[in-house]
Scaffold this motif. Structure first.
Motif, PDB file in Angstrom:
ATOM      1  N   VAL A 190      83.608  38.496  67.714  1.00  0.00           N
ATOM      2  CA  VAL A 190      82.902  37.222  67.826  1.00  0.00           C
ATOM      3  C   VAL A 190      83.867  36.133  67.385  1.00  0.00           C
ATOM      4  O   VAL A 190      84.428  36.198  66.295  1.00  0.00           O
ATOM      5  N   ALA A 191      84.066  35.124  68.253  1.00  0.00           N
ATOM      6  CA  ALA A 191      84.940  33.998  67.930  1.00  0.00           C
ATOM      7  C   ALA A 191      84.127  32.715  68.072  1.00  0.00           C
ATOM      8  O   ALA A 191      83.685  32.380  69.164  1.00  0.00           O
TER       9      ALA A 191
ATOM     10  N   ALA B 133      80.240  31.373  59.674  1.00  0.00           N
ATOM     11  CA  ALA B 133      80.139  32.705  59.085  1.00  0.00           C
ATOM     12  C   ALA B 133      78.768  33.328  59.343  1.00  0.00           C
ATOM     13  O   ALA B 133      78.671  34.521  59.657  1.00  0.00           O
ATOM     14  N   SER B 134      77.714  32.532  59.238  1.00  0.00           N
ATOM     15  CA  SER B 134      76.354  33.040  59.455  1.00  0.00           C
ATOM     16  C   SER B 134      76.161  33.504  60.893  1.00  0.00           C
ATOM     17  O   SER B 134      75.627  34.589  61.143  1.00  0.00           O
ATOM     18  N   VAL B 135      76.595  32.683  61.846  1.00  0.00           N
ATOM     19  CA  VAL B 135      76.459  33.044  63.256  1.00  0.00           C
ATOM     20  C   VAL B 135      77.314  34.276  63.572  1.00  0.00           C
ATOM     21  O   VAL B 135      76.860  35.213  64.231  1.00  0.00           O
TER      22      VAL B 135
ATOM     23  N   VAL C 188      76.116  27.133  70.806  1.00  0.00           N
ATOM     24  CA  VAL C 188      75.163  27.099  69.702  1.00  0.00           C
ATOM     25  C   VAL C 188      75.097  25.678  69.153  1.00  0.00           C
ATOM     26  O   VAL C 188      76.128  25.041  68.954  1.00  0.00           O
ATOM     27  N   THR C 189      73.886  25.191  68.927  1.00  0.00           N
ATOM     28  CA  THR C 189      73.718  23.847  68.375  1.00  0.00           C
ATOM     29  C   THR C 189      73.338  23.930  66.903  1.00  0.00           C
ATOM     30  O   THR C 189      72.717  24.894  66.464  1.00  0.00           O
ATOM     31  N   GLY C 190      73.745  22.912  66.146  1.00  0.00           N
ATOM     32  CA  GLY C 190      73.353  22.794  64.752  1.00  0.00           C
ATOM     33  C   GLY C 190      74.383  23.243  63.739  1.00  0.00           C
ATOM     34  O   GLY C 190      74.185  23.072  62.545  1.00  0.00           O
TER      35      GLY C 190
ATOM     36  N   ALA D  56      70.290  33.469  62.273  1.00  0.00           N
ATOM     37  CA  ALA D  56      71.280  32.751  61.456  1.00  0.00           C
ATOM     38  C   ALA D  56      70.821  31.321  61.144  1.00  0.00           C
ATOM     39  O   ALA D  56      71.421  30.639  60.326  1.00  0.00           O
ATOM     40  N   GLY D  57      69.777  30.860  61.856  1.00  0.00           N
ATOM     41  CA  GLY D  57      69.241  29.526  61.591  1.00  0.00           C
ATOM     42  C   GLY D  57      69.645  28.450  62.588  1.00  0.00           C
ATOM     43  O   GLY D  57      69.529  27.258  62.317  1.00  0.00           O
ATOM     44  N   TYR D  58      70.135  28.869  63.764  1.00  0.00           N
ATOM     45  CA  TYR D  58      70.617  27.925  64.765  1.00  0.00           C
ATOM     46  C   TYR D  58      69.971  28.215  66.107  1.00  0.00           C
ATOM     47  O   TYR D  58      69.174  29.131  66.225  1.00  0.00           O
TER      48      TYR D  58
END
Length: 67
Positions: free
Chosen positions: A33-34, A18-20, A8-10, A62-64
């Motif tokens: 999820v780790a 936490a969001s992801v 995941v970038t960003g 989540a914004g990424y």
């Protein structure tokens, strides 16, 4: 059980992690999820293999972005 790793970038902070984690955890069948902030890797353990599109949608929610 299936374990897959995505990049995941960003992400820049604990709130990003936490969001992801929250969004990916909501995918049906996800058990764990780790997220590694330093590398951007997201290791997902699920009852069956996940479709990339489902993970992409959760990460984008989540914004990424998936790399």
């Amino acid at each position: 059980m299936s374990t897959q790793t995505f990049t995941v970038t960003g992400m820049t902070c604990g709130h990003c992690v936490a969001s992801v984690t929250e969004e990916v955890s909501e995918i049906d069948g996800v058990e764990d999820v780790a997220v590694d902030l330093e590398t951007g890797s997201v290791k997902v353990t699920s009852t069956t293999p996940l479709e990339d599109d489902a993970v992409r949608a959760a990460v984008e929610e989540a914004g990424y972005q998936l790399a």
